[in-house]
Design a protein around this motif. Structure first.
Motif, PDB file in Angstrom:
ATOM      1  N   LYS A   1      48.275  29.487  50.651  1.00  0.00           N
ATOM      2  CA  LYS A   1      47.051  28.684  50.560  1.00  0.00           C
ATOM      3  C   LYS A   1      46.994  27.823  49.297  1.00  0.00           C
ATOM      4  CE  LYS A   1      44.411  32.277  52.982  1.00  0.00           C
ATOM      5  NZ  LYS A   1      43.311  33.276  52.843  1.00  0.00           N
ATOM      6  N   VAL A   2      47.760  28.195  48.274  1.00  0.00           N
ATOM      7  CA  VAL A   2      47.598  27.502  46.994  1.00  0.00           C
ATOM      8  C   VAL A   2      48.175  26.089  47.067  1.00  0.00           C
ATOM      9  CG1 VAL A   2      47.693  29.690  45.745  1.00  0.00           C
ATOM     10  CG2 VAL A   2      49.770  28.299  45.939  1.00  0.00           C
ATOM     11  N   ARG A   3      47.628  25.216  46.249  1.00  0.00           N
ATOM     12  CA  ARG A   3      48.045  23.826  46.198  1.00  0.00           C
ATOM     13  C   ARG A   3      48.277  23.415  44.737  1.00  0.00           C
ATOM     14  NH1 ARG A   3      48.775  25.095  50.551  1.00  0.00           N
ATOM     15  NH2 ARG A   3      48.018  24.204  52.512  1.00  0.00           N
ATOM     16  N   SER A   4      48.789  22.217  44.560  1.00  0.00           N
ATOM     17  CA  SER A   4      49.070  21.717  43.213  1.00  0.00           C
ATOM     18  C   SER A   4      47.837  21.788  42.330  1.00  0.00           C
ATOM     19  CB  SER A   4      49.575  20.272  43.278  1.00  0.00           C
ATOM     20  OG  SER A   4      50.839  20.198  43.879  1.00  0.00           O
ATOM     21  N   GLU A   5      48.065  22.238  41.121  1.00  0.00           N
ATOM     22  CA  GLU A   5      47.069  22.329  40.048  1.00  0.00           C
ATOM     23  C   GLU A   5      45.999  23.392  40.266  1.00  0.00           C
ATOM     24  OE1 GLU A   5      47.614  20.939  37.042  1.00  0.00           O
ATOM     25  OE2 GLU A   5      49.452  20.397  38.087  1.00  0.00           O
ATOM     26  N   TRP A   6      46.217  24.282  41.253  1.00  0.00           N
ATOM     27  CA  TRP A   6      45.374  25.470  41.290  1.00  0.00           C
ATOM     28  C   TRP A   6      45.762  26.341  40.091  1.00  0.00           C
ATOM     29  CZ3 TRP A   6      43.814  28.084  46.484  1.00  0.00           C
ATOM     30  CH2 TRP A   6      43.273  27.120  47.347  1.00  0.00           C
ATOM     31  N   CYS A   7      44.776  26.963  39.515  1.00  0.00           N
ATOM     32  CA  CYS A   7      45.019  27.896  38.418  1.00  0.00           C
ATOM     33  C   CYS A   7      45.080  29.301  39.005  1.00  0.00           C
ATOM     34  CB  CYS A   7      43.896  27.785  37.378  1.00  0.00           C
ATOM     35  SG  CYS A   7      44.182  28.767  35.893  1.00  0.00           S
ATOM     36  N   ILE A   8      46.207  29.973  38.822  1.00  0.00           N
ATOM     37  CA  ILE A   8      46.407  31.272  39.458  1.00  0.00           C
ATOM     38  C   ILE A   8      46.947  32.298  38.467  1.00  0.00           C
ATOM     39  CG2 ILE A   8      46.819  30.240  41.728  1.00  0.00           C
ATOM     40  CD1 ILE A   8      49.823  30.733  41.292  1.00  0.00           C
ATOM     41  N   ARG A   9      46.776  33.582  38.868  1.00  0.00           N
ATOM     42  CA  ARG A   9      47.420  34.691  38.161  1.00  0.00           C
ATOM     43  C   ARG A   9      48.322  35.391  39.156  1.00  0.00           C
ATOM     44  NH1 ARG A   9      47.308  39.787  39.412  1.00  0.00           N
ATOM     45  NH2 ARG A   9      45.184  39.650  40.209  1.00  0.00           N
ATOM     46  N   ILE A  10      49.559  35.702  38.746  1.00  0.00           N
ATOM     47  CA  ILE A  10      50.454  36.438  39.649  1.00  0.00           C
ATOM     48  C   ILE A  10      51.002  37.682  38.936  1.00  0.00           C
ATOM     49  CG2 ILE A  10      51.103  34.360  40.919  1.00  0.00           C
ATOM     50  CD1 ILE A  10      53.824  35.904  38.867  1.00  0.00           C
ATOM     51  N   ASP A  11      51.227  38.706  39.701  1.00  0.00           N
ATOM     52  CA  ASP A  11      51.989  39.864  39.246  1.00  0.00           C
ATOM     53  C   ASP A  11      53.294  39.875  40.029  1.00  0.00           C
ATOM     54  OD1 ASP A  11      49.798  40.500  37.745  1.00  0.00           O
ATOM     55  OD2 ASP A  11      49.215  42.267  38.905  1.00  0.00           O
TER      56      ASP A  11
ATOM     57  N   MET B   1      47.718  46.693  31.529  1.00  0.00           N
ATOM     58  CA  MET B   1      48.202  45.310  31.397  1.00  0.00           C
ATOM     59  C   MET B   1      47.014  44.380  31.153  1.00  0.00           C
ATOM     60  SD  MET B   1      50.629  43.100  34.001  1.00  0.00           S
ATOM     61  CE  MET B   1      51.956  44.313  33.920  1.00  0.00           C
ATOM     62  N   HIS B   2      47.264  43.329  30.391  1.00  0.00           N
ATOM     63  CA  HIS B   2      46.217  42.357  30.096  1.00  0.00           C
ATOM     64  C   HIS B   2      45.672  41.769  31.398  1.00  0.00           C
ATOM     65  CE1 HIS B   2      44.394  38.562  28.655  1.00  0.00           C
ATOM     66  NE2 HIS B   2      44.226  39.221  27.510  1.00  0.00           N
ATOM     67  N   ALA B   3      44.403  41.361  31.393  1.00  0.00           N
ATOM     68  CA  ALA B   3      43.756  40.861  32.609  1.00  0.00           C
ATOM     69  C   ALA B   3      44.431  39.622  33.165  1.00  0.00           C
ATOM     70  CB  ALA B   3      42.288  40.572  32.324  1.00  0.00           C
ATOM     71  N   TYR B   4      45.067  38.800  32.303  1.00  0.00           N
ATOM     72  CA  TYR B   4      45.597  37.532  32.775  1.00  0.00           C
ATOM     73  C   TYR B   4      47.097  37.365  32.590  1.00  0.00           C
ATOM     74  CZ  TYR B   4      40.674  36.387  33.027  1.00  0.00           C
ATOM     75  OH  TYR B   4      39.344  36.405  33.330  1.00  0.00           O
ATOM     76  N   ARG B   5      47.667  37.898  31.507  1.00  0.00           N
ATOM     77  CA  ARG B   5      49.098  37.710  31.373  1.00  0.00           C
ATOM     78  C   ARG B   5      49.713  38.705  30.404  1.00  0.00           C
ATOM     79  NH1 ARG B   5      48.932  31.646  28.698  1.00  0.00           N
ATOM     80  NH2 ARG B   5      47.956  32.196  26.719  1.00  0.00           N
ATOM     81  N   SER B   6      50.934  39.071  30.740  1.00  0.00           N
ATOM     82  CA  SER B   6      51.742  39.880  29.834  1.00  0.00           C
ATOM     83  C   SER B   6      52.693  39.010  29.046  1.00  0.00           C
ATOM     84  CB  SER B   6      52.533  40.931  30.615  1.00  0.00           C
ATOM     85  OG  SER B   6      53.402  40.297  31.559  1.00  0.00           O
ATOM     86  N   HIS B   7      53.000  37.819  29.590  1.00  0.00           N
ATOM     87  CA  HIS B   7      53.898  36.861  28.968  1.00  0.00           C
ATOM     88  C   HIS B   7      53.380  35.454  29.252  1.00  0.00           C
ATOM     89  CE1 HIS B   7      56.357  40.441  29.780  1.00  0.00           C
ATOM     90  NE2 HIS B   7      57.144  40.070  28.767  1.00  0.00           N
ATOM     91  N   THR B   8      53.828  34.508  28.449  1.00  0.00           N
ATOM     92  CA  THR B   8      53.575  33.115  28.787  1.00  0.00           C
ATOM     93  C   THR B   8      54.650  32.645  29.751  1.00  0.00           C
ATOM     94  OG1 THR B   8      54.936  32.020  27.103  1.00  0.00           O
ATOM     95  CG2 THR B   8      52.733  32.785  26.422  1.00  0.00           C
ATOM     96  N   CYS B   9      54.494  31.434  30.256  1.00  0.00           N
ATOM     97  CA  CYS B   9      55.464  30.889  31.205  1.00  0.00           C
ATOM     98  C   CYS B   9      56.720  30.361  30.528  1.00  0.00           C
ATOM     99  CB  CYS B   9      54.810  29.791  32.044  1.00  0.00           C
ATOM    100  SG  CYS B   9      53.575  30.413  33.205  1.00  0.00           S
ATOM    101  N   ALA B  10      56.861  30.605  29.228  1.00  0.00           N
ATOM    102  CA  ALA B  10      58.082  30.231  28.516  1.00  0.00           C
ATOM    103  C   ALA B  10      58.813  31.447  27.962  1.00  0.00           C
ATOM    104  CB  ALA B  10      57.760  29.268  27.379  1.00  0.00           C
TER     105      ALA B  10
ATOM    106  N   VAL C   1      64.693  41.214  32.990  1.00  0.00           N
ATOM    107  CA  VAL C   1      65.016  41.533  34.378  1.00  0.00           C
ATOM    108  C   VAL C   1      64.657  42.988  34.685  1.00  0.00           C
ATOM    109  CG1 VAL C   1      66.905  41.840  36.039  1.00  0.00           C
ATOM    110  CG2 VAL C   1      66.796  39.786  34.620  1.00  0.00           C
ATOM    111  N   GLY C   2      63.984  43.184  35.823  1.00  0.00           N
ATOM    112  CA  GLY C   2      63.555  44.514  36.231  1.00  0.00           C
ATOM    113  C   GLY C   2      62.128  44.859  35.825  1.00  0.00           C
ATOM    114  N   GLU C   3      61.536  44.077  34.930  1.00  0.00           N
ATOM    115  CA  GLU C   3      60.172  44.357  34.472  1.00  0.00           C
ATOM    116  C   GLU C   3      59.146  43.811  35.460  1.00  0.00           C
ATOM    117  OE1 GLU C   3      59.479  42.861  30.567  1.00  0.00           O
ATOM    118  OE2 GLU C   3      61.288  43.783  29.702  1.00  0.00           O
ATOM    119  N   THR C   4      58.007  44.480  35.479  1.00  0.00           N
ATOM    120  CA  THR C   4      56.847  43.962  36.191  1.00  0.00           C
ATOM    121  C   THR C   4      55.996  43.203  35.186  1.00  0.00           C
ATOM    122  OG1 THR C   4      56.838  45.754  37.809  1.00  0.00           O
ATOM    123  CG2 THR C   4      54.767  44.546  37.498  1.00  0.00           C
ATOM    124  N   VAL C   5      55.712  41.936  35.507  1.00  0.00           N
ATOM    125  CA  VAL C   5      55.027  41.084  34.554  1.00  0.00           C
ATOM    126  C   VAL C   5      53.804  40.442  35.201  1.00  0.00           C
ATOM    127  CG1 VAL C   5      57.143  40.584  33.273  1.00  0.00           C
ATOM    128  CG2 VAL C   5      56.436  39.062  35.140  1.00  0.00           C
TER     129      VAL C   5
END
Length: 593
Positions: free
Chosen positions: A64-74, A1-10, A17-21
């Motif tokens: 711990k995260v707050r508004s406008e933190w830049c994060i990566r999630i799986d 998987m790519h280091a930062y994203r498999s998809h955009t937020c759109a 459904v059912g995929e790990t992203v």
């Protein structure tokens, strides 16, 4: 998987459904619903709702995260319950359960909130422009600007134009505004200038035999700021064509402009190019009080001087005994109430005039009656003649301004706009265009009597040399502007390509032959080597986008604008140069007392 994203937020839909992203973006908003944390994760493309419950190994880190933190999630994509679907979002049918999180960039306490489109002082917005630009409205405006520029390029290439670039560092030339000067290190005591426009270069391209040219050109002018003008730099669609007359330029650029407004106008009506009137500069001033009229407003001012000449209204009657004066009427359909008339009179006083006379027509005992101070002074016969000339009736009004037009035209134009808006006469879902033509080439200083160029000094005078041998104040140029909804969008001209006419035109404005050769040497010399007839125009990109975005201030559609004092608060410009920089340039700063 790519280091930062498999998809955009759109990207995510029920099909995922059912995929790990893997998603990356900014924390737009956090909500705690009974121990379950919901995050609206935002990137440039859109928003995806992600959530984390205490069963997730990532829960402690998500807390711990707050508004406008830049994060990566799986996480795993799951379908929302039908009653929880958000139809406003493309991703509203799904959500992502967070299984892992990485903080890519934490944020300090925010000086302005990105979520919610709250109002902040412009100083704060410009100082932290990189945060301001994250807001939805700004993302939308800058995307619109980029798309408009891309569309313009496609349309120009489709019309057989080629794109060429002209220099950013050049020689100073008088083109209507102050230059930004750039000192030369290699030539101490000499200065380059940032181009106010590619004016001379575009003409030289035509002399060089390139038939059609365009570029998205940066222009630099040291001007006072206003809502529709940047004080330092702006961008324009610059174009030039050889072997053309004025109408050829109109026929070429009009479909481009109309097409842009149809494509990005959000469904608002766009007047077809064939409907765009051509109005002389003189008539525009007379009818609308401006050379950039808003034709969504149907009100057209008229000269009513004859009805007041020798009348019982002494103020206007005496004014009209002076040369060059007139009385102009602003019709106001449906404005026939004393309350509205008094309000407009107060408006004129706020604009620095003694006031505006008015007449309104009402029904009394089954008959139409003219009311107001003017009606009483000039009598029913003159009042009726005014009503018939203006085409007004019961429930309507007319306002009157008198004197030399230069003393009241600006206020009359503003009054026309206010009347049209307040009475609901001005259409709000339309883009209305008009070509303003026959601009005067010269103007005379009222005090000194000196003659100077009123507009572009490179325009071909109508009538050529013969016109220049007569009264300079009667000379009109093949010069034109395109107005839209009260803004000047395009300005251009058929150029003066004959050296003898060029010298004569500048001579009238007080420039000697040697000065012309020094300031415009390349252009003057080029005209001696078979220069073709040519003309073109420039369209303001910033203003076009401002209108399309329905913004009132041009800074809302410029990525990194200056403030009203021509300062970049984010980059701290202008700044004091280091002493070694000044030494390299052989410069010394003299303090102002």
């Amino acid at each position: 998987m790519h280091a930062y994203r498999s998809h955009t937020c759109a990207d995510l839909t029920k099909a995922n459904v059912g995929e790990t992203v893997r998603l990356s973006g900014w924390v737009n908003r956090i909500r705690d619903h009974g121990g379950i944390l919901f995050i609206d994760l935002r990137d440039h493309y859109g928003i995806t709702q992600v959530l984390c419950d205490p069963d997730s190994a990532a829960f402690a880190d998500v807390e711990k995260v707050r508004s406008e933190w830049c994060i990566r999630i799986d996480g795993e994509v799951k379908a929302r319950d039908p009653e929880l679907v958000n139809a406003k979002l493309p991703t509203g049918e799904v959500e992502v359960f967070v299984r892992d999180i990485e903080v890519l960039g934490a944020s300090n306490e925010l000086p302005l909130m990105v979520f919610g489109e709250q109002e902040y002082p412009e100083e704060t917005r410009l100082r932290y422009r990189y945060l301001d630009l994250r807001r939805e409205s700004m993302q939308r405006n800058m995307t619109l600007r980029s798309d408009v520029v891309a569309s313009i390029r496609r349309r120009m290439w489709g019309n057989g134009f080629r794109e060429f670039q002209t220099p950013i560092i050049t020689a100073s030339s008088p083109e209507g505004a102050r230059d930004f000067l750039v000192p030369s290190r290699l030539h101490p005591g000499k200065f380059y200038a940032l181009p106010q426009a590619p004016q001379q270069f575009k003409q030289l391209i035509m002399v060089s035999g390139y038939d059609k040219y365009f570029q998205i050109a940066p222009c630099f002018r040291d001007e006072d700021p206003r809502a529709d003008r940047s004080p330092t730099d702006f961008y324009q669609l610059d174009m030039e064509m050889s072997f053309v007359e004025q109408q050829d330029v109109f026929d070429t650029i009009s479909p481009v402009i109309a097409g842009i407004f149809e494509e990005f106008g959000g469904g608002r009506r766009v007047d077809a190019p064939g409907e765009w009137p051509q109005i002389s500069y003189r008539d525009a001033a007379k009818w609308y009080g401006t050379d950039k009229p808003d034709l969504r407003n149907p009100i057209k001012m008229q000269d009513c001087s004859e009805h007041f000449r020798g009348s019982g209204f002494a103020i206007f009657a005496k004014l009209l005994e002076q040369e060059g004066t007139e009385v102009r009427a602003i019709p106001a359909p449906t404005g026939g109430s004393r309350k509205f008339c008094d309000r407009m009179n107060a408006f004129a006083q706020k604009e620095g005039l003694p006031g505006m006379g008015y007449i309104f027509w009402r029904e009394t005992d089954g008959a139409m009656e003219a009311a107001g101070p003017l009606a009483k002074n000039i009598g029913p016969e003159r009042t009726e003649a005014i009503r018939q000339q203006l085409g007004l009736g019961v429930g309507d009004a007319a306002f009157f301004l008198g004197g030399k037009p230069s003393s009241f035209e600006r206020v009359a134009g503003k009054a026309r706009d206010v009347i049209g808006a307040e009475l609901g006469l001005t259409e709000t879902d339309r883009f209305a265009f008009a070509w303003i033509v026959d601009f005067p080439i010269y103007e005379k200083d009222a005090e000194s009597g000196d003659i100077d160029f009123e507009h572009n000094p490179f325009s071909m005078p109508q009538g050529g040399m013969d016109a220049l041998l007569g009264d300079p104040m009667d000379v009109r140029g093949f010069q034109y502007d395109l107005a839209c909804n009260g803004y000047e969008l395009v300005s251009g001209a058929i150029r003066n390509h004959k050296p003898e006419i060029m010298l004569k035109a500048f001579e009238i404005a007080g420039y000697g032959e040697e000065e012309v050769k020094n300031r415009f040497g390349a252009l003057y010399q080029a005209f001696h080597y078979g220069a073709p007839p040519h003309g073109g125009c420039a369209a303001g990109i910033d203003r076009i986008v401002m209108l399309l975005a329905d913004e009132q201030n041009i800074r809302e559609v410029i990525m990194f604008p200056m403030n009203q004092r021509a300062e970049d608060l984010m980059m701290q410009a202008p700044s004091v140069p280091a002493s070694d920089q000044l030494m390299d340039l052989s410069l010394r700063v003299i303090p102002q007392e």
